[in-house]
Design a protein around this motif. Structure first.
Motif, PDB file in Angstrom:
ATOM      1  N   LEU A  78       8.470  21.911  -0.960  1.00 25.23           N
ATOM      2  CA  LEU A  78       9.932  21.641  -1.358  1.00 25.23           C
ATOM      3  C   LEU A  78      11.040  22.673  -0.623  1.00 25.23           C
ATOM      4  O   LEU A  78      12.020  22.214  -0.574  1.00 25.23           O
ATOM      5  N   SER A  79      10.657  24.004  -0.166  1.00 27.35           N
ATOM      6  CA  SER A  79      11.643  24.622   0.622  1.00 27.35           C
ATOM      7  C   SER A  79      11.975  23.744   2.007  1.00 27.35           C
ATOM      8  O   SER A  79      13.216  23.915   2.100  1.00 27.35           O
ATOM      9  N   GLU A  80      10.785  23.223   2.334  1.00 26.41           N
ATOM     10  CA  GLU A  80      11.324  22.392   3.993  1.00 26.41           C
ATOM     11  C   GLU A  80      12.032  21.248   3.559  1.00 26.41           C
ATOM     12  O   GLU A  80      13.025  20.909   4.037  1.00 26.41           O
ATOM     13  N   LYS A  81      11.989  20.690   2.404  1.00 27.33           N
ATOM     14  CA  LYS A  81      12.314  19.238   1.755  1.00 27.33           C
ATOM     15  C   LYS A  81      13.985  19.532   1.417  1.00 27.33           C
ATOM     16  O   LYS A  81      14.869  18.767   2.018  1.00 27.33           O
ATOM     17  N   TYR A  82      14.324  20.646   0.982  1.00 26.37           N
ATOM     18  CA  TYR A  82      15.660  20.875   0.449  1.00 26.37           C
ATOM     19  C   TYR A  82      16.486  21.892   1.231  1.00 26.37           C
ATOM     20  O   TYR A  82      17.481  22.363   0.927  1.00 26.37           O
ATOM     21  N   GLY A  83      15.738  22.435   2.353  1.00 27.30           N
ATOM     22  CA  GLY A  83      16.272  23.477   3.197  1.00 27.30           C
ATOM     23  C   GLY A  83      16.457  24.946   2.464  1.00 27.30           C
ATOM     24  O   GLY A  83      17.550  25.582   2.570  1.00 27.30           O
ATOM     25  N   VAL A 131      14.901  30.936  -1.003  1.00 27.11           N
ATOM     26  CA  VAL A 131      13.795  30.928  -2.402  1.00 27.11           C
ATOM     27  C   VAL A 131      12.599  31.517  -1.703  1.00 27.11           C
ATOM     28  O   VAL A 131      11.832  31.060  -0.995  1.00 27.11           O
ATOM     29  N   GLU A 132      12.343  32.581  -2.770  1.00 26.78           N
ATOM     30  CA  GLU A 132      11.046  33.366  -2.421  1.00 26.78           C
ATOM     31  C   GLU A 132      10.100  33.496  -3.642  1.00 26.78           C
ATOM     32  O   GLU A 132       9.069  34.240  -3.398  1.00 26.78           O
ATOM     33  N   ILE A 138      15.128  23.592  -8.329  1.00 26.16           N
ATOM     34  CA  ILE A 138      14.780  22.399  -8.988  1.00 26.16           C
ATOM     35  C   ILE A 138      15.509  22.086 -10.187  1.00 26.16           C
ATOM     36  O   ILE A 138      15.816  20.826  -9.901  1.00 26.16           O
ATOM     37  N   ALA A 139      15.825  22.825 -11.027  1.00 22.03           N
ATOM     38  CA  ALA A 139      16.597  22.537 -11.924  1.00 22.03           C
ATOM     39  C   ALA A 139      18.022  21.956 -11.859  1.00 22.03           C
ATOM     40  O   ALA A 139      18.719  21.091 -12.475  1.00 22.03           O
ATOM     41  N   GLY A 174      -5.323  26.554  -8.488  1.00 26.89           N
ATOM     42  CA  GLY A 174      -3.924  26.719  -8.661  1.00 26.89           C
ATOM     43  C   GLY A 174      -3.293  27.622  -7.463  1.00 26.89           C
ATOM     44  O   GLY A 174      -2.011  27.147  -7.340  1.00 26.89           O
ATOM     45  N   LEU A 175      -4.051  28.419  -7.019  1.00 27.53           N
ATOM     46  CA  LEU A 175      -3.252  28.934  -5.761  1.00 27.53           C
ATOM     47  C   LEU A 175      -2.995  28.303  -4.687  1.00 27.53           C
ATOM     48  O   LEU A 175      -1.825  28.342  -4.039  1.00 27.53           O
ATOM     49  N   GLY A 176      -3.704  27.326  -4.220  1.00 27.77           N
ATOM     50  CA  GLY A 176      -3.401  26.266  -2.991  1.00 27.77           C
ATOM     51  C   GLY A 176      -2.235  25.444  -3.519  1.00 27.77           C
ATOM     52  O   GLY A 176      -1.196  25.278  -2.718  1.00 27.77           O
ATOM     53  N   GLY A 177      -2.309  24.684  -4.700  1.00 30.33           N
ATOM     54  CA  GLY A 177      -1.311  23.800  -4.797  1.00 30.33           C
ATOM     55  C   GLY A 177       0.030  24.225  -5.072  1.00 30.33           C
ATOM     56  O   GLY A 177       0.914  23.817  -4.648  1.00 30.33           O
ATOM     57  N   SER A 178      -0.150  25.416  -5.889  1.00 28.31           N
ATOM     58  CA  SER A 178       1.468  26.167  -6.028  1.00 28.31           C
ATOM     59  C   SER A 178       2.257  26.534  -4.943  1.00 28.31           C
ATOM     60  O   SER A 178       3.483  26.314  -4.435  1.00 28.31           O
ATOM     61  N   TYR A 179       1.308  27.119  -3.821  1.00 27.96           N
ATOM     62  CA  TYR A 179       2.006  27.793  -2.564  1.00 27.96           C
ATOM     63  C   TYR A 179       2.209  26.346  -1.554  1.00 27.96           C
ATOM     64  O   TYR A 179       3.301  26.693  -0.917  1.00 27.96           O
ATOM     65  N   CYS A 180       1.494  25.572  -1.743  1.00 22.30           N
ATOM     66  CA  CYS A 180       2.031  24.373  -0.836  1.00 22.30           C
ATOM     67  C   CYS A 180       3.182  23.791  -1.267  1.00 22.30           C
ATOM     68  O   CYS A 180       3.873  23.389  -0.623  1.00 22.30           O
ATOM     69  N   LEU A 181       3.303  23.384  -2.543  1.00 23.11           N
ATOM     70  CA  LEU A 181       4.415  22.919  -3.362  1.00 23.11           C
ATOM     71  C   LEU A 181       5.763  23.611  -3.026  1.00 23.11           C
ATOM     72  O   LEU A 181       6.762  23.303  -2.689  1.00 23.11           O
ATOM     73  N   PHE A 182       5.429  25.009  -2.831  1.00 21.42           N
ATOM     74  CA  PHE A 182       6.487  25.932  -2.833  1.00 21.42           C
ATOM     75  C   PHE A 182       7.087  25.806  -1.281  1.00 21.42           C
ATOM     76  O   PHE A 182       8.238  25.627  -1.307  1.00 21.42           O
ATOM     77  N   HIS A 183       6.031  25.508  -0.333  1.00 24.52           N
ATOM     78  CA  HIS A 183       6.581  25.428   0.935  1.00 24.52           C
ATOM     79  C   HIS A 183       7.007  24.032   1.326  1.00 24.52           C
ATOM     80  O   HIS A 183       8.316  23.959   1.955  1.00 24.52           O
TER      81      HIS A 183
END
Length: 214
Positions: free
Chosen positions: A84-89, A94-95, A104-105, A73-82
């Motif tokens: 999504l942050s890149e995709k939406y600027g 967002v930290e 996201i909401a 869960g550590l890897g998937g969560s941190y990757c998704l955070f990055h």
């Protein structure tokens, strides 16, 4: 002969620029904001250490991590955070998990997530997508156990077995992501998706930092 310099290990005392303390601190900072985060324990194995003639041996027990019985869960969560942050600027804005969930909401159309797995990576990804309210589809290779599929489905993800082996399933997930504009969160460094796997590995640095800070 292909250039294999990228496979060489650093000399003693050197560190890799791909995995730094700064990256570990950034990953841990995000993980500390996740629901249920806590430092997992180090278990000492004195009998084994004595048998092998070393001072100490410790094992990092990840069974309790986020209730997933795995560190994935550590890897998937941190990757998704990055991603999504890149995709939406959102980079730099967002930290934390709470901020990410709020952003996201607010989206009119939420991103959809896909990955291939033989078990734990998919379960970890399904977990974080469930917390963030994101649709997630997990592909598993032929022969995967029904129990592992059910563990993923219980976290709200769609999960199905393919007709191929693991590598074929990874490429099926890749094709689907490219053809349907889904986010591929894959822990295999596919050509063109190397940074995705790197973000996942950066997420695992939290374990290393917890270990040295014990």
């Amino acid at each position: 002969m292909k250039d294999l310099d990228h496979l060489k290990l650093p000399r003693a005392g050197e560190t890799s620029s791909r995995f730094t303390k700064e990256q570990a601190l950034a990953a841990q900072k995000f993980h500390q904001t996740l629901p249920g985060y806590s430092v997992t324990r180090l278990v000492e194995l004195p009998a084994l250490a004595k048998e092998l003639g070393v001072k100490d041996i410790f094992v990092k027990d990840e069974a309790s991590r986020f209730g997933l019985n795995s560190f994935k869960g550590l890897g998937g969560s941190y990757c998704l955070f990055h991603l999504l942050s890149e995709k939406y600027g959102w980079s730099g804005k967002v930290e934390s998990f709470a901020q990410l969930k709020d952003q996201i909401a607010s989206l009119e159309e939420k991103p959809k997530i896909i990955s291939a797995t033989d078990g734990n990576h998919g379960r970890g990804l399904a977990w974080i997508c469930h917390l963030l309210g994101l649709r997630c589809e997990i592909l598993m290779p032929a022969g995967s156990s029904e129990e592992r599929q059910e563990n993923i489905r219980k976290l709200g993800a769609d999960c199905r077995r393919t007709d191929g082996n693991y590598d074929e399933t990874v490429h099926e997930a890749e094709r689907f992501a490219l053809e349907n504009d889904w986010l591929l969160v894959q822990d295999t460094a596919l050509p063109g998706f190397e940074k995705v796997a790197r973000f996942i590995m950066h997420g695992y640095l939290t374990m290393a930092l917890e270990t040295v800070e014990r």
